[in-house]
Design a protein around this motif. Structure first.
Motif, mmCIF file in Angstrom:
data_model
loop_
_atom_site.group_PDB
_atom_site.id
_atom_site.type_symbol
_atom_site.label_atom_id
_atom_site.label_comp_id
_atom_site.label_asym_id
_atom_site.label_seq_id
_atom_site.Cartn_x
_atom_site.Cartn_y
_atom_site.Cartn_z
ATOM 1 N N VAL A 40 0.840 -1.197 0.000
ATOM 2 C CA VAL A 40 0.000 0.000 0.000
ATOM 3 C C VAL A 40 0.877 1.249 0.000
ATOM 4 C CG1 VAL A 40 -1.693 1.311 1.328
ATOM 5 C CG2 VAL A 40 -1.949 -1.164 1.063
ATOM 6 N N LEU A 41 1.895 1.258 0.844
ATOM 7 C CA LEU A 41 2.814 2.398 0.889
ATOM 8 C C LEU A 41 3.445 2.651 -0.476
ATOM 9 C CD1 LEU A 41 5.594 3.128 3.495
ATOM 10 C CD2 LEU A 41 6.201 2.852 1.107
ATOM 11 N N ARG A 42 3.873 1.613 -1.115
ATOM 12 C CA ARG A 42 4.635 1.710 -2.362
ATOM 13 C C ARG A 42 3.901 2.499 -3.441
ATOM 14 N NH1 ARG A 42 4.725 -1.805 -6.695
ATOM 15 N NH2 ARG A 42 6.663 -1.827 -7.953
ATOM 16 N N GLU A 43 2.566 2.339 -3.522
ATOM 17 C CA GLU A 43 1.850 3.037 -4.587
ATOM 18 C C GLU A 43 0.965 4.171 -4.096
ATOM 19 O OE1 GLU A 43 -0.227 0.058 -6.757
ATOM 20 O OE2 GLU A 43 -1.752 -0.265 -5.219
ATOM 21 N N ARG A 44 0.939 4.415 -2.791
ATOM 22 C CA ARG A 44 0.088 5.486 -2.269
ATOM 23 C C ARG A 44 0.859 6.572 -1.527
ATOM 24 N NH1 ARG A 44 -5.531 4.496 -2.039
ATOM 25 N NH2 ARG A 44 -6.042 2.550 -3.122
ATOM 26 N N ARG A 45 2.127 6.362 -1.245
ATOM 27 C CA ARG A 45 2.918 7.362 -0.528
ATOM 28 C C ARG A 45 4.223 7.621 -1.270
ATOM 29 N NH1 ARG A 45 1.676 8.658 4.843
ATOM 30 N NH2 ARG A 45 3.478 10.043 4.602
ATOM 31 N N ALA A 46 4.156 8.526 -2.238
ATOM 32 C CA ALA A 46 5.339 8.845 -3.031
ATOM 33 C C ALA A 46 6.439 9.456 -2.190
ATOM 34 C CB ALA A 46 4.963 9.798 -4.172
ATOM 35 N N ALA A 48 7.313 8.447 0.770
ATOM 36 C CA ALA A 48 7.969 7.403 1.576
ATOM 37 C C ALA A 48 8.520 6.264 0.730
ATOM 38 C CB ALA A 48 6.983 6.842 2.601
ATOM 39 N N ALA A 49 8.014 6.083 -0.471
ATOM 40 C CA ALA A 49 8.431 4.952 -1.299
ATOM 41 C C ALA A 49 9.921 4.921 -1.630
ATOM 42 C CB ALA A 49 7.609 4.914 -2.585
ATOM 43 N N LEU A 57 16.986 6.963 3.335
ATOM 44 C CA LEU A 57 15.588 7.357 3.524
ATOM 45 C C LEU A 57 14.751 6.261 4.173
ATOM 46 C CD1 LEU A 57 15.045 8.990 0.013
ATOM 47 C CD2 LEU A 57 15.734 10.122 2.135
ATOM 48 N N ALA A 58 15.382 5.156 4.540
ATOM 49 C CA ALA A 58 14.642 3.982 5.007
ATOM 50 C C ALA A 58 13.923 4.219 6.333
ATOM 51 C CB ALA A 58 15.583 2.787 5.131
ATOM 52 N N GLY A 59 14.460 5.101 7.184
ATOM 53 C CA GLY A 59 13.829 5.340 8.477
ATOM 54 C C GLY A 59 12.425 5.905 8.336
ATOM 55 N N TRP A 60 12.270 6.885 7.457
ATOM 56 C CA TRP A 60 10.951 7.466 7.222
ATOM 57 C C TRP A 60 10.010 6.432 6.614
ATOM 58 C CZ3 TRP A 60 7.328 10.443 8.514
ATOM 59 C CH2 TRP A 60 6.344 10.897 7.638
ATOM 60 N N THR A 61 10.510 5.665 5.684
ATOM 61 C CA THR A 61 9.694 4.619 5.066
ATOM 62 C C THR A 61 9.209 3.626 6.117
ATOM 63 O OG1 THR A 61 10.907 4.831 2.989
ATOM 64 C CG2 THR A 61 9.690 2.792 3.330
ATOM 65 N N SER A 62 10.084 3.221 7.006
ATOM 66 C CA SER A 62 9.707 2.262 8.060
ATOM 67 C C SER A 62 8.621 2.826 8.959
ATOM 68 C CB SER A 62 10.938 1.880 8.888
ATOM 69 O OG SER A 62 11.880 1.189 8.112
ATOM 70 N N ARG A 63 8.704 4.114 9.281
ATOM 71 C CA ARG A 63 7.693 4.717 10.147
ATOM 72 C C ARG A 63 6.334 4.794 9.447
ATOM 73 N NH1 ARG A 63 12.235 7.825 11.514
ATOM 74 N NH2 ARG A 63 11.654 9.568 10.150
#
Length: 213
Positions: A40-46, A48-49, A57-63
């Motif tokens: 869901v994150l991958r296609e809905r949160r540009a 964080a992707a 940038l992985a910390g923000w993505t994980s959160r």
């Protein structure tokens, strides 16, 4: 959405729904809930992707992913099943097929093979699509890690060769889906024939998962 990506999206959604939120996957450390949140994150949160690939940038993505994972599981699965929102890059014509066919095939097998890892028939259209993408995919993981020269062969279609030149050759032969899973580090749960000297195969196995037995 084009045919192969659409079909694999629905197959993955069905597998996630049937497995429930706490089932294992082949994604190390992830349950099916974690995988659904990732999708869901991958296609809905540009915003964080990018952290999926960029370590800085992985910390923000994980959160952000953890926030999605707190939602009701069936809501996550339905968000994924319904496809990208209108303003998502994945909603652009052709992007879904190009970017998601392999992604969804691999993750569907991550769910299925975590419990039952025997291969199953792949539609000819999907097999051809996976084969066409294999040369590019080898650079993502297997091409960076292999200590030997590799030839991934689909009988009757040819082979994809990569890895250090001048080293021993190991051949892996099988269907495109199995070869793609090997390229993505799922080789231990594939049905591939492995041919090479014992030393070369052992060297490969020390660096990348290979079929057992």
């Amino acid at each position: 959405m084009s045919n192969s990506a659409r079909t694999e999206r629905q197959r993955l959604a069905e597998l996630l729904s049937a497995a429930g939120p706490d089932a294992p996957t082949l994604c190390e450390g992830w349950t099916t809930r974690d995988l659904a949140a990732h999708l869901v994150l991958r296609e809905r949160r540009a915003d964080a992707a990018p952290g999926i690939r960029v370590q800085a940038l992985a910390g923000w993505t994980s959160r952000v992913q953890a926030g999605y994972a707190e939602r009701p599981y069936e809501e996550l699965v339905q968000l994924f099943r319904s496809g990208p929102p209108r303003l998502s890059p994945f909603a652009l014509p052709g992007v879904d097929e190009a970017a998601n066919t392999v992604e969804y095939f691999v993750h569907a097998e991550d769910v299925r093979r975590a419990v039952e890892w025997q291969p199953q028939d792949v539609a000819p259209e999907l097999a051809q699509s996976l084969w066409q993408r294999l040369p590019m995919l080898t650079r993502l993981e297997a091409g960076r890690k292999t200590p030997v020269r590799l030839a991934l062969r689909w009988p009757g279609a040819g082979s994809v060769e990569f890895g250090p030149r001048g080293t021993d050759l190991v051949e892996l032969t099988g269907e495109p889906g199995e070869l793609v899973l090997f390229a993505f580090g799922r080789g231990a749960r594939t049905s591939l024939q492995v041919d090479g000297t014992p030393a070369a195969v052992a060297s490969l196995a020390a660096a990348l998962p290979v079929p057992r037995g």
